[in-house]
Design an enzyme around this catalytic site. Structure first.
Site, PDB file in Angstrom:
ATOM      1  N   SER A 186      40.070  36.299  30.603  1.00  0.00           N
ATOM      2  CA  SER A 186      39.153  35.362  31.000  1.00  0.00           C
ATOM      3  C   SER A 186      39.923  35.751  32.824  1.00  0.00           C
ATOM      4  O   SER A 186      38.875  35.161  33.830  1.00  0.00           O
ATOM      5  CB  SER A 186      39.603  34.514  30.231  1.00  0.00           C
ATOM      6  OG  SER A 186      41.318  34.365  30.357  1.00  0.00           O
ATOM      7  N   HIS A 214      35.061  33.892  25.822  1.00  0.00           N
ATOM      8  CA  HIS A 214      34.189  34.416  26.737  1.00  0.00           C
ATOM      9  C   HIS A 214      33.061  35.766  26.525  1.00  0.00           C
ATOM     10  O   HIS A 214      32.683  36.072  27.705  1.00  0.00           O
ATOM     11  CB  HIS A 214      35.374  35.436  28.365  1.00  0.00           C
ATOM     12  CG  HIS A 214      36.231  34.085  28.722  1.00  0.00           C
ATOM     13  ND1 HIS A 214      35.098  32.845  29.750  1.00  0.00           N
ATOM     14  CD2 HIS A 214      36.837  33.510  28.898  1.00  0.00           C
ATOM     15  CE1 HIS A 214      35.750  32.056  29.839  1.00  0.00           C
ATOM     16  NE2 HIS A 214      37.016  32.322  29.906  1.00  0.00           N
ATOM     17  N   LYS A 245      31.643  26.926  26.701  1.00  0.00           N
ATOM     18  CA  LYS A 245      31.164  28.504  27.418  1.00  0.00           C
ATOM     19  C   LYS A 245      30.153  28.510  27.427  1.00  0.00           C
ATOM     20  O   LYS A 245      29.255  27.549  27.177  1.00  0.00           O
ATOM     21  CB  LYS A 245      32.781  29.302  27.925  1.00  0.00           C
ATOM     22  CG  LYS A 245      33.791  28.874  27.328  1.00  0.00           C
ATOM     23  CD  LYS A 245      34.358  29.672  27.899  1.00  0.00           C
ATOM     24  CE  LYS A 245      35.693  29.408  27.548  1.00  0.00           C
ATOM     25  NZ  LYS A 245      36.878  28.165  28.029  1.00  0.00           N
TER      26      LYS A 245
END
Ligand SMILES: Cc1ncc(COP(=O)(O)O)c(C=O)c1O
Length: 396
Positions: A186, A214, A245
């Site tokens: 990340s 991610h 996200k």
């Protein structure tokens, strides 16, 4: 009466905060006035936003908002109990079935966050007879999940396959070995060497868990994640993902087998002892998953924007080594990162400085997060600020 800031037993806190300020490590909260997006309002001023994990721009997508509103009208605002008592609504289950289809696995279990998904998975699976081997740059939620568990803990050097192999060899005496890695790291945006890790896990009979917070919504034809991107869906035992996200709302999940799901229902402490999402959140996450399954145009747009921006930054003289839409501008000392962030804001660009303890003390940075929601004009405005500051702050 509640203690005040001058309450004498808490007065040491002022010294601790001052120490953080002296080291340029002090953080305060920035408040966004209005929606999350490529442009946001801070203190009444509109600025570009290069710090959100809103990869696909889904935080404000009309279909997700509509799903949340409709679910609130149908179900109300709360789940009413923990999942394992009477807090599992049909909308939670629908989301889990859609996620299993999206991740090409047998079953998934949704948690309140990616953070608690990591905790729930590891706490369900391992005990003191077992061994965890974690990449040295894994996310804090994995580190804490491992710390909370009684298994013996090992750390291998970041993406170093020789070190991983040596540690796997030493760990043969344990009941189970679990190798755990971020799919996309990340802070640096590099991708784990998943095919090599999977080979080593097969060779040394270790379980493999990938936290793809991610990678989900980002890698793979439809954003299925790094595991699908490498064709490893049947070789990775557990995949953790987040709904907060690329998928635009909040929550985490563990994608694995039905048996693993059943085990978590019996053991995962965040499920047993904490209330799940309200129906609105489950519904918006379900809308996001269905959108990704049927339409990959936002994933393509994200990569177009990322490739353009990264190439232009390189042309300006910046060195960014990253495999993903996370683009770190590493400047070294935290004071320098704070200065770059401040000067960017003067130029109308919000990009948060990331300092210790999130990254090593000498690796402070401004981390830029790409989004499908940026227009080319917005990207160019951001680039103009970097062009100006590159010379002014001797970054290029
Ligand atoms: C790799 C990784 N795992 C887990 C998380 C936690 O996800 P969530 O925000 O959904 O709790 C994050 C968030 O920063 C992350 O980067």
């Amino acid at each position: 009466m509640m203690p005040t800031a001058t309450h004498n037993k808490l007065s040491f806190i002022a010294d601790e905060l001052q120490a953080l300020k002296d080291q340029h490590l002090y953080q305060s909260l920035v408040t966004v006035q209005g929606p999350q997006g490529p442009e946001i309002t801070l203190d009444g001023r509109t600025v570009l936003n290069f710090s959100a994990n809103n990869y696909l721009g889904l935080c404000t997508h009309p279909a997700l908002k509509e799903a949340a509103i409709k679910a609130t009208e149908k179900y109300g605002v709360g789940a009413g109990a923990v999942r394992t008592i009477i807090g599992t609504l049909d909308i939670h289950q629908e989301l889990e079935i859609a996620l299993a289809k999206f991740k090409h696995c047998e079953a998934t279990m949704v948690f309140q966050s990616g953070f608690t998904a990591n905790a729930g998975a590891i706490n369900s699976l391992l005990n003191e007879e077992d061994y965890t081997l974690s990449d040295s740059l894994n996310h804090a939620s994995i580190i804490d999940a491992v710390r909370l568990n009684k298994a013996k803990k090992g750390v291998y050097l970041h993406s170093d396959m020789a070190d991983l192999e040596a540690k796997l060899k030493d760990a043969q005496g344990f009941r189970h070995r679990l190798v755990v890695t971020d799919g996309v790291f990340s802070m640096d945006g590099d991708v784990a060497k998943l095919p090599d890790i999977a080979d080593l896990c097969d060779q040394y009979n270790a379980l493999l868990m990938v936290d793809d917070a991610h990678g989900s919504g980002v890698f793979g034809e439809h954003g299925e994640g790094t595991v699908a991107h490498f064709g490893l869906c049947d070789r990775v035992d557990l995949v953790v993902g987040t709904l907060s996200k690329a998928l635009g709302s909040m929550g985490g999940y563990v994608a694995s087998t039905q048996a693993m799901r059943d085990l978590m229902v019996n053991r995962a402490r965040p499920l047993l002892f904490s209330t799940p999402h309200p129906p609105s959140v489950a519904a918006s996450a379900l809308a996001a998953v269905n959108l990704l399954i049927t339409d990959n145009s936002l994933v393509k747009q994200l990569w177009d924007n990322r490739n353009y921006f990264k190439a232009e930054m390189k042309r300006l003289g910046y060195t960014i080594t990253s495999d993903s839409p996370i683009l770190p501008v590493i400047v070294g000392e935290s004071e320098r990162a704070q200065l770059l962030s401040k000067r960017l804001l003067d130029e109308g660009v919000f990009a948060r400085a990331i300092v210790f303890p999130t990254v090593a003390k000498d690796k402070a940075r401004v981390r830029l997060m790409m989004s499908a929601a940026f227009t080319r004009e917005q990207l160019d405005r951001g680039l103009a600020a970097f062009a100006k500051l590159g010379k002014e702050l001797s970054l290029v």
